[in-house]
Scaffold this motif. Structure first.
Motif, PDB file in Angstrom:
ATOM      1  N   LEU A   1       0.817  -1.209   0.000  1.00 52.78           N
ATOM      2  CA  LEU A   1       0.000   0.000   0.000  1.00 52.78           C
ATOM      3  C   LEU A   1       0.845   1.250   0.000  1.00 52.78           C
ATOM      4  O   LEU A   1       0.489   2.252  -0.624  1.00 52.78           O
ATOM      5  N   PHE A   2       1.996   1.204   0.682  1.00 55.77           N
ATOM      6  CA  PHE A   2       2.863   2.376   0.681  1.00 55.77           C
ATOM      7  C   PHE A   2       3.376   2.669  -0.713  1.00 55.77           C
ATOM      8  O   PHE A   2       3.384   3.818  -1.165  1.00 55.77           O
ATOM      9  N   PHE A   3       3.805   1.625  -1.432  1.00 61.31           N
ATOM     10  CA  PHE A   3       4.342   1.857  -2.776  1.00 61.31           C
ATOM     11  C   PHE A   3       3.256   2.344  -3.725  1.00 61.31           C
ATOM     12  O   PHE A   3       3.518   3.139  -4.627  1.00 61.31           O
ATOM     13  N   ILE A   4       2.049   1.861  -3.514  1.00 61.80           N
ATOM     14  CA  ILE A   4       0.926   2.333  -4.330  1.00 61.80           C
ATOM     15  C   ILE A   4       0.695   3.816  -4.068  1.00 61.80           C
ATOM     16  O   ILE A   4       0.501   4.616  -5.000  1.00 61.80           O
ATOM     17  N   TRP A   5       0.743   4.211  -2.820  1.00 57.03           N
ATOM     18  CA  TRP A   5       0.541   5.623  -2.479  1.00 57.03           C
ATOM     19  C   TRP A   5       1.640   6.489  -3.091  1.00 57.03           C
ATOM     20  O   TRP A   5       1.359   7.560  -3.644  1.00 57.03           O
ATOM     21  N   VAL A   6       2.876   6.005  -3.013  1.00 59.57           N
ATOM     22  CA  VAL A   6       3.997   6.760  -3.582  1.00 59.57           C
ATOM     23  C   VAL A   6       3.828   6.912  -5.089  1.00 59.57           C
ATOM     24  O   VAL A   6       4.061   7.990  -5.646  1.00 59.57           O
ATOM     25  N   SER A   7       3.400   5.843  -5.757  1.00 64.96           N
ATOM     26  CA  SER A   7       3.213   5.953  -7.205  1.00 64.96           C
ATOM     27  C   SER A   7       2.045   6.886  -7.516  1.00 64.96           C
ATOM     28  O   SER A   7       2.063   7.594  -8.524  1.00 64.96           O
ATOM     29  N   LEU A   8       1.055   6.941  -6.634  1.00 59.91           N
ATOM     30  CA  LEU A   8      -0.047   7.883  -6.834  1.00 59.91           C
ATOM     31  C   LEU A   8       0.445   9.320  -6.763  1.00 59.91           C
ATOM     32  O   LEU A   8       0.075  10.171  -7.584  1.00 59.91           O
ATOM     33  N   VAL A   9       1.294   9.611  -5.778  1.00 62.93           N
ATOM     34  CA  VAL A   9       1.865  10.961  -5.654  1.00 62.93           C
ATOM     35  C   VAL A   9       2.657  11.315  -6.908  1.00 62.93           C
ATOM     36  O   VAL A   9       2.511  12.406  -7.471  1.00 62.93           O
ATOM     37  N   SER A  10       3.473  10.369  -7.354  1.00 64.82           N
ATOM     38  CA  SER A  10       4.273  10.621  -8.546  1.00 64.82           C
ATOM     39  C   SER A  10       3.393  10.852  -9.774  1.00 64.82           C
ATOM     40  O   SER A  10       3.664  11.724 -10.604  1.00 64.82           O
ATOM     41  N   LEU A  11       2.332  10.098  -9.891  1.00 60.65           N
ATOM     42  CA  LEU A  11       1.451  10.246 -11.046  1.00 60.65           C
ATOM     43  C   LEU A  11       0.688  11.561 -11.013  1.00 60.65           C
ATOM     44  O   LEU A  11       0.452  12.170 -12.060  1.00 60.65           O
ATOM     45  N   THR A  12       0.280  12.008  -9.831  1.00 62.60           N
ATOM     46  CA  THR A  12      -0.402  13.302  -9.784  1.00 62.60           C
ATOM     47  C   THR A  12       0.563  14.420 -10.180  1.00 62.60           C
ATOM     48  O   THR A  12       0.172  15.372 -10.861  1.00 62.60           O
ATOM     49  N   SER A  13       1.813  14.281  -9.780  1.00 59.61           N
ATOM     50  CA  SER A  13       2.798  15.276 -10.208  1.00 59.61           C
ATOM     51  C   SER A  13       3.004  15.211 -11.714  1.00 59.61           C
ATOM     52  O   SER A  13       3.126  16.225 -12.393  1.00 59.61           O
ATOM     53  N   LEU A  14       3.000  14.009 -12.259  1.00 59.13           N
ATOM     54  CA  LEU A  14       3.166  13.790 -13.697  1.00 59.13           C
ATOM     55  C   LEU A  14       2.059  14.474 -14.482  1.00 59.13           C
ATOM     56  O   LEU A  14       2.288  15.099 -15.511  1.00 59.13           O
ATOM     57  N   CYS A  15       0.830  14.342 -13.996  1.00 58.70           N
ATOM     58  CA  CYS A  15      -0.303  14.905 -14.729  1.00 58.70           C
ATOM     59  C   CYS A  15      -0.304  16.419 -14.672  1.00 58.70           C
ATOM     60  O   CYS A  15      -1.017  17.058 -15.449  1.00 58.70           O
ATOM     61  N   GLY A  16       0.433  16.988 -13.754  1.00 62.64           N
ATOM     62  CA  GLY A  16       0.361  18.427 -13.618  1.00 62.64           C
ATOM     63  C   GLY A  16      -0.806  18.863 -12.746  1.00 62.64           C
ATOM     64  O   GLY A  16      -1.381  19.915 -12.975  1.00 62.64           O
ATOM     65  N   PHE A  17      -1.142  18.056 -11.775  1.00 61.02           N
ATOM     66  CA  PHE A  17      -2.206  18.408 -10.841  1.00 61.02           C
ATOM     67  C   PHE A  17      -1.799  19.675 -10.098  1.00 61.02           C
ATOM     68  O   PHE A  17      -0.643  19.843  -9.753  1.00 61.02           O
TER      69      PHE A  17
END
Lengths: 158, 518
Positions: free
Chosen positions: B312-328
């Motif tokens: 779950l931690f790695f999933i959360w980290v990848s979520l943070v990275s993906l939101t940064s990727l999208c330009g949120f």
């Protein structure tokens, strides 16, 4: 690259005889993997897997071998047509991402262990020394006492 | 062991903030042949980021490569050799030192991709190396003519030589005709991908364009076109992949296209800013996805992800990275992407506009798809547990993917707010939202990832090279694929077009009505 069982290989590449039952089982496994590739959610996959099994069970009792073979061949061509471009493979299966990540190390590597490490497995190393002596003796018996190793490569394991 | 790299990075950032500029001539022969290092704020900031990523990757590789049977194979040695080569390239101020860094980078990246003994590693390594070698050939030709000019001078080199410099950066940075090596290079171990294919090797080409930014005038349209196409191909292909690493590779490809586009039309500093921010969140994404892969027994398919509480931690980290990727908004990707996006609002070419905004749309689409697949874990595969207390090394990259945008935006030169129509600012968010909503429509085998037949341009090297003649002869090359993953039947076309039609109708007409009447 070797893949999971699919349609039969051309005749010049076949290396074994398979019974009809074996072919049917291989077809079923390949078809199930295709269903798994297509349906990502568990319930969805289970539903379609049951439907697939039903299709196989309908033709279970076919006695006529000609008809059975015809069904099998049409099933294989249907599988070929419906193959997914992203097949489902476990990583260490042929065709998976981690297939072929072999690691070779020569047997002589064990001779490089520290004496204290070797002392942890005294019986194994004692037997190993004995076997090395026997190997050298057999080699000299085969090639003569004056023969020497030419240094040819004998394989990745040394 | 990786802690020392975090300290080095602090040292480099300190030097970078002091805004010095030093030209250090190491060697000179006959006053023609010289070997120069150029220390600038750009060099120091890039070195700092490189050290942060290296520190995290060193820790990560202890877990990932810790399962190998033979520990002393020299993996970390080749990684350090690569990093030294990259450092050479970053601080080089002249063509001679640049070519040393450039070629060294190509060779070490080949060895890193070829680490495993599988067929796909071999073919991936060859594709990588041959494409890089093409660039090296161009470089040698350039070197024979241009060795007396500094790389950062304002001296106009002539159209032909400029075009060759741009072509050179295209081969290294996987721009369009030469992008087939990047997905193939995913056969490398994941720590290698995190270091090499997210931030360092692929950005080397963009880096030399940034350094020679003052002389690139006149090639804006070419760079913009190539960048745009790469951006579109990358983000579109990522929407059709099922392999976790390939999705991240295509995402890198699209961001590289974005960097080249921002070079073509906007100030060079925007491109560099995006380079830095992208390096941080992409390395983080590779590391978190890599830990997921590791806990799933090296399975890279997102259809095979199993459940573990530690995942779950790695999933959360990848979520943070993906939101940064999208330009949120207000993550660091927002600061680096949004300025460039606003510049492209004023483009006149409708095709350009269309492709560009669809690429943003697709980038959100593949991010949502990825996170949806990772989060909705339903399969009970055997999952290896890793202690949650060993993840502290990700903290720097995690913080930087959130915070570095804010920190650097106040400091990068010439960064200015574009004030335009209020609704234009929301155009971007229409696309982001659309990407999220579009995902939840149900298609049946819509998008196939053939990367637009690029594999056939990859030198004809098939994906399953082997020395066994019969296996080679009897294979199916997985590279060139038709557009739709299901059969081209009338009903598939109809369903596809119907859904597209309905979505586009509601979505774009609504937008245009608002735009024209308000």
């Amino acid at each position: 690259m070797p893949t999971l069982p699919g349609p039969p290989l051309p005749a010049y590449l076949r290396t074994s005889y398979l019974s009809h039952a074996q072919k049917v089982c291989r077809l079923y496994k390949a078809a199930l993997y295709e269903v798994r590739a297509k349906h990502h959610e568990r319930l969805d996959y289970r539903y379609h897997a049951v439907l697939l099994r039903q299709r196989f069970d309908e033709n279970r009792e076919v006695e006529d071998p000609i008809k059975a073979k015809a069904l099998l061949e049409s099933a294989y061509s249907e599988l070929q047509a419906k193959k997914s471009y992203f097949p489902f493979r476990w990583p260490n299966d042929p065709g998976g991402v981690a297939f072929g990540r072999w690691q070779y190390y020569p047997d002589a590597l064990l001779d490089l262990w520290h004496p204290l490490e070797k002392a942890q497995y005294p019986d194994y190393f004692a037997r190993r020394e004995q076997r090395k002596k026997e190997y050298i003796e057999r080699w000299h018996q085969k090639y003569g006492q004056d023969a020497r190793d030419t240094g040819e490569w004998t394989g990745p394991m040394g | 062991m990786g802690n020392i790299f975090f300290f080095f990075s602090l040292f480099f950032f300190y030097l970078g903030f002091s805004n010095i500029s030093v030209n250090f001539k190491v060697f000179e022969f006959n006053s023609i042949f010289s070997f120069v290092f150029f220390f600038d704020w750009i060099s120091f900031v890039f070195l700092g980021v490189l050290m942060v990523i290296l520190g995290s990757v060193v820790y990560f590789s202890c877990y990932y490569m810790g399962e190998e049977l033979i520990r002393g194979r020299g993996f970390i040695f080749v990684v350090f050799s690569f990093v030294v080569a990259m450092g050479f390239l970053i601080i080089s101020g002249d063509w001679i030192s640049l070519i040393i860094g450039w070629d060294w980078l190509g060779i070490t990246s080949f060895f890193l991709v070829c680490y495993y003994n599988s067929d796909s590693s071999w073919s991936g390594g060859l594709k990588t190396y041959f494409t890089n070698r093409l660039g090296d050939g161009i470089f040698l030709f350039l070197l024979s003519n241009l060795f007396i000019y500094f790389i950062f001078s304002n001296f106009y080199l002539g159209t032909f030589y400029l075009f060759l410099i741009i072509l050179l950066s295209q081969t290294k940075s996987a721009q369009l005709p030469f992008s087939s090596w990047l997905p193939a290079a995913m056969a490398a171990p994941t720590p290698v991908s995190a270091l090499v294919h997210s931030s360092t090797l692929v950005t080397a080409g963009v880096y030399i364009l940034i350094r020679s930014g003052s002389i690139l005038g006149g090639f804006n349209w070419y760079l913009g076109g190539v960048g745009l196409l790469t951006l579109f191909v990358g983000s579109f292909s990522a929407c059709g992949s099922f392999d976790l690493k390939k999705i991240v590779a295509f995402s890198t490809l699209s961001h590289l296209g974005f960097m080249v586009m921002s070079l073509s039309s906007v100030c060079v500093d925007y491109s560099f800013f995006h380079l830095i921010v992208h390096a941080c969140f992409k390395a983080l994404l590779f590391i978190s996805v890599g830990m997921l892969i590791l806990t799933n027994n090296h399975s890279q398919d997102f259809r095979q992800v199993g459940f573990s509480f530690n995942n779950l931690f790695f999933i959360w980290v990848s979520l943070v990275s993906l939101t940064s990727l999208c330009g949120f908004p207000f993550f660091s990707g927002f600061f680096s992407k949004d300025f460039t996006l606003e510049m492209f609002f004023w483009s006149f070419n409708p095709l350009f506009y269309f492709l560009f905004f669809f690429s943003i749309f697709f980038s959100v689409f593949y991010s949502v798809r990825l996170i949806n697949a990772i989060v909705s874990i339903q399969w009970s595969n055997l999952v290896k547990e890793y202690s949650i207390f060993n993840i502290f090394y990700m903290i720097f990259l995690l913080l930087s993917s959130v915070v570095i945008g804010v920190v650097f935006s106040g400091w990068v030169n010439n960064l200015q707010l574009i004030s335009g129509n209020f609704l234009f600012k929301f155009l971007v968010y229409f696309f982001l939202l659309g990407g999220v909503l579009f995902f939840y429509q149900h298609f049946n085998g819509l998008i196939s990832s053939s990367i637009f037949f690029l594999d056939s341009l990859g030198g004809g090297i098939p994906n399953n090279l082997t020395n066994n003649f019969w296996l080679f002869y009897n294979n199916v090359d997985q590279g060139v694929l038709p557009f739709f993953s299901e059969r081209l039947s009338a009903e598939n076309f109809m369903s596809f077009s119907k859904v597209i039609q309905v979505n586009l109708f509601l979505y774009f007409w609504g937008f245009f009505i608002i735009f024209y009447f308000f």
